[in-house]
Design a protein around this motif. Structure first.
Motif, mmCIF file in Angstrom:
data_model
loop_
_atom_site.group_PDB
_atom_site.id
_atom_site.type_symbol
_atom_site.label_atom_id
_atom_site.label_comp_id
_atom_site.label_asym_id
_atom_site.label_seq_id
_atom_site.Cartn_x
_atom_site.Cartn_y
_atom_site.Cartn_z
ATOM 1 N N ASP A 64 28.299 50.420 35.363
ATOM 2 C CA ASP A 64 29.581 50.882 34.856
ATOM 3 C C ASP A 64 29.869 50.259 33.497
ATOM 4 O O ASP A 64 29.632 49.060 33.283
ATOM 5 N N VAL A 65 30.367 51.057 32.567
ATOM 6 C CA VAL A 65 30.610 50.591 31.204
ATOM 7 C C VAL A 65 31.601 49.441 31.177
ATOM 8 O O VAL A 65 31.358 48.404 30.550
ATOM 9 N N GLN A 66 32.739 49.603 31.872
ATOM 10 C CA GLN A 66 33.744 48.533 31.874
ATOM 11 C C GLN A 66 33.197 47.256 32.508
ATOM 12 O O GLN A 66 33.488 46.153 32.065
ATOM 13 N N GLU A 67 32.395 47.424 33.552
ATOM 14 C CA GLU A 67 31.798 46.265 34.208
ATOM 15 C C GLU A 67 30.858 45.525 33.255
ATOM 16 O O GLU A 67 30.872 44.289 33.182
ATOM 17 N N ALA A 68 30.057 46.281 32.508
ATOM 18 C CA ALA A 68 29.124 45.663 31.567
ATOM 19 C C ALA A 68 29.864 44.943 30.448
ATOM 20 O O ALA A 68 29.484 43.836 30.045
ATOM 21 N N ILE A 69 30.924 45.557 29.950
ATOM 22 C CA ILE A 69 31.701 44.949 28.869
ATOM 23 C C ILE A 69 32.402 43.683 29.361
ATOM 24 O O ILE A 69 32.415 42.655 28.685
ATOM 25 N N ALA A 70 32.960 43.749 30.575
ATOM 26 C CA ALA A 70 33.654 42.583 31.128
ATOM 27 C C ALA A 70 32.703 41.405 31.293
ATOM 28 O O ALA A 70 33.101 40.247 31.119
ATOM 29 N N ALA A 71 31.437 41.694 31.600
ATOM 30 C CA ALA A 71 30.464 40.631 31.834
ATOM 31 C C ALA A 71 30.152 39.832 30.577
ATOM 32 O O ALA A 71 29.714 38.683 30.667
ATOM 33 N N VAL A 72 30.378 40.396 29.403
ATOM 34 C CA VAL A 72 30.040 39.697 28.158
ATOM 35 C C VAL A 72 31.274 39.320 27.342
ATOM 36 O O VAL A 72 31.144 38.749 26.261
ATOM 37 N N GLN A 73 32.465 39.628 27.857
ATOM 38 C CA GLN A 73 33.677 39.358 27.075
ATOM 39 C C GLN A 73 33.854 37.876 26.780
ATOM 40 O O GLN A 73 34.185 37.485 25.659
ATOM 41 N N GLU A 74 33.661 37.023 27.788
ATOM 42 C CA GLU A 74 33.862 35.588 27.583
ATOM 43 C C GLU A 74 32.829 35.043 26.603
ATOM 44 O O GLU A 74 33.155 34.241 25.717
ATOM 45 N N TYR A 75 31.571 35.477 26.752
ATOM 46 C CA TYR A 75 30.522 35.063 25.823
ATOM 47 C C TYR A 75 30.889 35.470 24.393
ATOM 48 O O TYR A 75 30.783 34.670 23.456
ATOM 49 N N SER A 76 31.352 36.706 24.227
ATOM 50 C CA SER A 76 31.696 37.201 22.891
ATOM 51 C C SER A 76 32.863 36.438 22.307
ATOM 52 O O SER A 76 32.896 36.133 21.108
ATOM 53 N N ARG A 77 33.854 36.104 23.164
ATOM 54 C CA ARG A 77 35.024 35.350 22.688
ATOM 55 C C ARG A 77 34.602 33.978 22.185
ATOM 56 O O ARG A 77 35.021 33.535 21.112
ATOM 57 N N ILE A 78 33.730 33.314 22.941
ATOM 58 C CA ILE A 78 33.270 31.978 22.541
ATOM 59 C C ILE A 78 32.435 32.064 21.269
ATOM 60 O O ILE A 78 32.576 31.234 20.362
#
Length: 404
Positions: free
Chosen positions: A161-175
């Motif tokens: 799922d697109v939202q699931e994939a994006i959510a999985a990397v959000q914290e990494y991207s923020r850091i």
């Protein structure tokens, strides 16, 4: 009457900024799009997403696709590394395979079918690849995109799922957007620049460990896997030495690709879409925005009209090549607008496609009676919309050719 243009190939370009890449993936999910989405950065790096009905099937590309594959293989299927000859034989068999899918995915499919790996192991490798590609894509500030519709993938190994994939990397991207490490590429390799000064600032044990690890042959990502640590943690631990210029980050090449595969053609960036002008008369902002995203991505020009009462003047001024017309709108319905348009010589032969949330037989018959060319049900499906466009624009071009 002006010539009806041929439908362009389903590939076009647009300029994105950081964050819009993710929103476009979400739009393709809403459209249930099947095919390839290719992002190209200003540095000519490319990332390819394979989609099936709006879900991500696989992702590859970037500067180190083979290194990524090697890391994931070691992490999720280490037993296969003991069978190098088998790997080479399986890879060789792919060279004769005609498929729009990349060799990595083909190989995973073959291994699952041969029971060399489990479906769960394949899914883990796929999710890891998607996460890494998304992380790299977020860091690309300016990219252009290209879509290619493809309905050949009917039995995907896993649907992410697109939202699931994006959510999985959000914290990494923020850091990683933190100014302290934002300039460091996770694909760069650290190497010791001033060994003697580094030795003086560390213990002998730490120095020996660093000289063993930091030989300029391993990227930050590969070091994290080897050290069994988070990549952000590894990068921050090296940051003081990099700032003191005792170490530096260098670019290193990817491993050679084991299979010769065609590289997606780098799209050119036009000033604006050059295909046929397609109008969408609909009072729903979501429908207009979704249609615009799909049609512009496919190379068409787009005209959105939100008010039925203003539709006639706008359509007469722009003379679109095809009109999508909502059935239910305030002040007027699609039947009335279609009937009035057909009374005008300008729109006598223009394809008019009725859009509705009700796909009943009565509505379809009535749409034909008022001169509608076709009838589409909501929610919008990318494949159906693009198929209808190709059909009617081709018919219009053939009609113009026979009349001329």
């Amino acid at each position: 009457m002006r010539n009806v243009q041929q439908a362009p190939p389903l590939a076009s370009t647009s300029l994105f900024t950081a964050g819009k890449q993710m929103r476009f993936l979400e739009t393709l999910k809403r459209l249930r799009f099947s095919g390839q989405l290719v992002f190209t950065s200003s540095k000519e790096e490319q990332w390819v997403f394979y989609l099936y009905l709006g879900h991500i099937v696989y992702a590859t590309g970037g500067i180190h696709p083979v290194r990524r594959w090697q890391r994931n293989l070691e992490a999720h299927c280490p037993h296969l590394l003991a069978y190098r000859s088998t790997l080479q034989r399986d890879l060789a068999s792919l060279k004769t395979t005609s498929s729009t899918l990349c060799w990595e995915y083909q190989l995973l499919s073959a291994w699952v079918a041969q029971q060399k790996i489990t479906s769960e192991q394949a899914a883990s490798m796929i999710r890891s690849a998607i996460a890494e590609v998304l992380c790299d894509l977020v860091q690309a500030m300016r990219v252009i995109y290209q879509i290619n519709q493809d309905n050949s993938l009917s039995t995907p190994l896993v649907l992410v799922d697109v939202q699931e994939a994006i959510a999985a990397v959000q914290e990494y991207s923020r850091i990683w957007r933190n100014p302290t490490i934002a300039d460091y590429s996770p694909n760069a390799a650290p190497v010791i620049k001033r060994p003697e000064e580094l030795r003086q600032r560390t213990s002998e044990a730490v120095y020996q460990r660093l000289t063993q690890l930091l030989n300029g042959q391993r990227t930050l990502r590969e070091l994290a896997v080897q050290m069994k640590q988070d990549i952000v943690q590894v990068t921050r631990s090296l940051q003081p030495y990099i700032q003191l210029e005792l170490m530096e980050l260098i670019s290193i090449p990817d491993f050679p690709s084991p299979v010769d595969t065609p590289v997606p053609e780098t799209p050119l960036l036009p000033a604006e879409p050059t295909g046929s002008l397609i109008a969408c008369v609909d009072d729903s902002p979501l429908v207009r925005q979704t249609m615009e995203a799909l049609l512009v991505a496919a190379g068409y020009q787009f005209l959105g009209v939100d008010d039925a009462m203003r539709a006639f003047a706008i359509l007469l001024a722009r003379k679109p090549d095809l009109i999508f017309l909502d059935l239910v709108m305030p002040n007027a319905n699609g039947y009335e607008i279609c009937a009035q348009l057909r009374k005008l010589s300008t729109f006598r032969d223009t394809p008019i496609v009725i859009l509705t949330g009700n796909g009943g037989i009565v509505d379809r018959v009535r749409a034909k009676l008022v001169g509608a060319s076709d009838f589409l049900s909501k929610p919008i499906d990318a494949g159906i919309v693009l198929g209808v466009l190709r059909k009617h624009l081709k018919q219009g071009a053939q009609r113009m050719k026979s009349e001329g």
